[in-house]
Structure formats: structure tokens, C-alpha cells
Design an enzyme around this catalytic site. Structure first.
Site, PDB file in Angstrom:
ATOM      1  N   MET A  34       0.904  -1.274  -0.046  1.00 34.07           N
ATOM      2  CA  MET A  34      -0.086   0.064  -0.080  1.00 34.07           C
ATOM      3  C   MET A  34       0.850   1.311  -0.022  1.00 34.07           C
ATOM      4  O   MET A  34       1.618   1.287   0.777  1.00 34.07           O
ATOM      5  CB  MET A  34      -1.069  -0.044   1.229  1.00 34.07           C
ATOM      6  N   SER A 108       4.054  -6.465   2.282  1.00 33.81           N
ATOM      7  CA  SER A 108       2.782  -5.822   2.794  1.00 33.81           C
ATOM      8  C   SER A 108       1.419  -6.606   2.233  1.00 33.81           C
ATOM      9  O   SER A 108       1.311  -7.606   2.149  1.00 33.81           O
ATOM     10  CB  SER A 108       2.800  -4.398   2.882  1.00 33.81           C
ATOM     11  N   GLN A 109       0.607  -5.815   1.845  1.00 34.08           N
ATOM     12  CA  GLN A 109      -0.520  -6.394   1.378  1.00 34.08           C
ATOM     13  C   GLN A 109      -0.317  -7.002   0.018  1.00 34.08           C
ATOM     14  O   GLN A 109      -0.886  -7.926  -0.254  1.00 34.08           O
ATOM     15  CB  GLN A 109      -1.542  -5.309   1.072  1.00 34.08           C
ATOM     16  N   ASP A 226       6.928  -4.064  14.319  1.00 32.59           N
ATOM     17  CA  ASP A 226       5.886  -3.805  13.237  1.00 32.59           C
ATOM     18  C   ASP A 226       4.785  -2.523  13.914  1.00 32.59           C
ATOM     19  O   ASP A 226       4.164  -2.993  14.768  1.00 32.59           O
ATOM     20  CB  ASP A 226       5.232  -4.736  12.542  1.00 32.59           C
ATOM     21  N   HIS A 282       8.173  -2.095  10.044  1.00 29.01           N
ATOM     22  CA  HIS A 282       7.446  -2.684   8.754  1.00 29.01           C
ATOM     23  C   HIS A 282       8.238  -2.553   7.386  1.00 29.01           C
ATOM     24  O   HIS A 282       8.614  -1.615   7.251  1.00 29.01           O
ATOM     25  CB  HIS A 282       5.937  -2.188   8.556  1.00 29.01           C
TER      26      HIS A 282
END
Length: 299
Positions: A34, A108-109, A226, A282
Site C-alpha cells: 500500500m 505488505s498487502q 511492526d 514494517h
């Protein structure tokens, strides 16, 4: 003499062909997270260069969702997960360089989206899947603001929760499609357009299990500090136990595992699941971590 020369030429041709066949590198596909894009030189561009440096001649494709870098970034927020995954499936299927298979790295996503690709689109075959901070059980917290950290964070989480399961938000905000409310599991299962489907929490699709189990390895990287993913255990398929938002269960304690809806239990027993920890926030990891922990799955 000419006959001997012909035999030697044929021998060298065969040996050369076999040598090429045995030294062909496996292509690598990467999908950003994202707010990022396929071609950011500080993120996916750097990852691409790292892989190309370590594996000379390898084909690395960094996925662009849309027709430009701007569209790619916007679509990370506004294009539904199902539509993004289908677009990627079509791109991979039409890429001649991937026809014999590829390794995949999702950030991530992009991690849970590439898992959906593995489950829905087995051709071309995905060999190894590496998920960096993927939210495989979804999220229940505002980015960089874990719900349990402050009253304000919890308030923002509740505001998002009020709208996350409305039809409009589900269709137009990607992150709402993997918003997972442990205080209302029934609504999550009924309304979630993406995550509840790929995690077999609605109608069970046997192909999802069959296809995911074709992976040689499924690597999950969790970031120990994170602040983007709440709970961070989602990066290893853990999540909050139903009815509250403090106590977390592990993958092995979840119905997804005990009922083996995705084949993760069988894959775990076969040594195909790998749980790695990166000591950082993250998507923050060192060059040494990448070289020592990740590269073995790409070579």
C-alpha cells in the site's frame, strides 16, 4: 574425418543444450504494498536490483497495477483485491518468460494478494512464495497506531470499523477488504469481499487448498517491531481471539489450521511453511537478512 567432426559437433551441441537447461534461472515476481509502486527506486526498484545482482541473468518482474506508476499507486488503495488479483493473473499468464514457473515475493498487502494468486491461478506455477509483512488474517488497527497503544488509536480503529463493512467502503477501499473485526466475527465473514473468501471462511473452494499446496515453500516474514500491522501476528497467520482485541492465537490454534481449509497443516507437516522474523519495523530488513534468509528460496 568429416564424419568424426560431425559427431563431435553434435556432441558439443547436446552438451551445450543440457548445460543451458540445467542453468536456467527461475524468474522472480514481486508485488509492492500500500502506498508504494512497482518502480520506486528506493523500494521495489532496489529489491529488483538486489535479486539481479545475486542471480545474474534472472528475469525479475515488478508488478504494475494499471497503466502507469500513478495508477499503480492509486490502485493500491482504491482497486478491489479481487480485481487486482485477476489483473495480475492475466499478466502472469501472458508473460512468456514465466511459463515454466516463478518465485514470488509480496510486500505488505502484496503478500496476501500473491497468496490469492497462488490459490486462484495455478498457471503459470508459483514455486516459492515469500510474504514480507503480509496481513494473512487481516488487520484490526490503524497503521502506525496499534489499537491497544492509546485511547486515540482505539477511537480511530472504532471509527474505521463503523464504516469498513458498509457496501460502498468494501467496494472502494482495498484495506476494508482485509479489515477483520474480532468483536464481530459473523459480520466479518458475511461482508468481507476478499479476505474471508481467500481464507475459506465463506463457501469452501477446494481448488484454493489444492493450488496452495502446490507451493514448494511458503515463507512468512514477521517484523518484530511492526507498527503498521495490528496485530503483527497476522504476518504469521495469527490473530486476536474472537470477542476481544488483546489476546492473540497462533496459526496452529486457528480453525484455518485445525480444519486445514487451505492445506497449511499438511504443508507445515511437510516442512513447507517457514516462519522468519526480521528485527525491525514494517518492511525494514537488512541486506544480510535478505542474503542469508531469503536468497536460498530464490536460487
Amino acid at each position: 574425418m568429416a564424419k568424426v567432426f560431425g559427431v563431435l559437433c553434435f556432441f558439443h551441441l547436446v552438451v551445450g543444450t543440457l548445460s543451458l537447461a540445467t542453468n536456467v534461472t527461475v524468474p522472480v515476481v514481486i508485488w509492492h504494498g500500500m502506498g508504494d509502486s512497482c518502480c520506486n527506486p528506493l523500494s521495489m526498484g532496489n529489491i529488483k536490483k538486489m535479486v539481479e545482482k545475486k542471480i545474474p541473468g534472472v528475469y525479475v518482474r515488478s508488478l504494475m497495477i494499471g497503466n502507469s506508476v500513478v495508477e499503480d499507486t492509486e490502485n493500491g488503495f482504491l482497486m478491489g483485491g479481487d480485481e487486482q488479483v485477476q489483473q495480475v493473473c492475466d499478466k502472469l499468464a501472458s508473460d512468456e518468460k514465466l511459463k515454466n514457473g516463478y518465485h514470488a515475493m509480496g510486500f505488505s498487502q502484496g503478500g496476501q494478494f500473491l497468496r490469492a494468486v497462488a490459490q486462484r491461478c495455478p498457471n503459470p506455477p508459483m514455486k516459492n512464495l515469500i510474504s514480507f509483512g503480509g496481513q494473512h488474517q487481516g488487520v484490526y488497527g490503524f497503521p502506525r497506531c496499534p489499537g491497544e497503544a492509546s485511547i486515540l488509536c482505539d477511537y480511530m480503529r472504532k471509527l474505521l470499523n463503523l464504516g469498513a463493512y458498509t457496501s460502498y467502503v468494501q467496494k472502494h477501499l482495498v484495506q476494508a477488504q482485509y479489515w477483520h473485526d474480532p468483536l464481530n466475527e459473523a459480520e466479518y465473514r458475511n461482508v468481507s469481499l476478499f479476505l474471508a473468501d481467500v481464507n475459506q471462511e465463506k463457501k469452501v473452494n477446494p481448488d484454493y487448498k489444492t493450488n496452495l499446496m502446490k507451493l514448494q515453500n511458503f515463507v512468512m516474514v514477521k517484523f518484530s517491531k511492526d507498527t503498521m500491522v495490528d496485530p503483527r501476528d497476522s504476518e504469521w497467520f495469527g490473530f486476536y481471539k474472537p470477542g476481544q482485541a488483546k489476546e492473540v492465537y497462533k496459526l496452529q490454534e486457528s480453525p484455518l489450521y485445525t480444519e486445514d481449509r487451505l492445506g497449511l497443516k499438511e504443508m507445515d507437516a511437510a516442512g513447507k511453511l517457514h516462519f522468519l522474523t526480521a528485527e525491525g519495523n514494517h518492511l525494514q530488513f537488512s541486506q544480510d537478512f535478505f542474503n542469508e534468509q531469503i536468497m536460498p528460496f530464490l536460487n
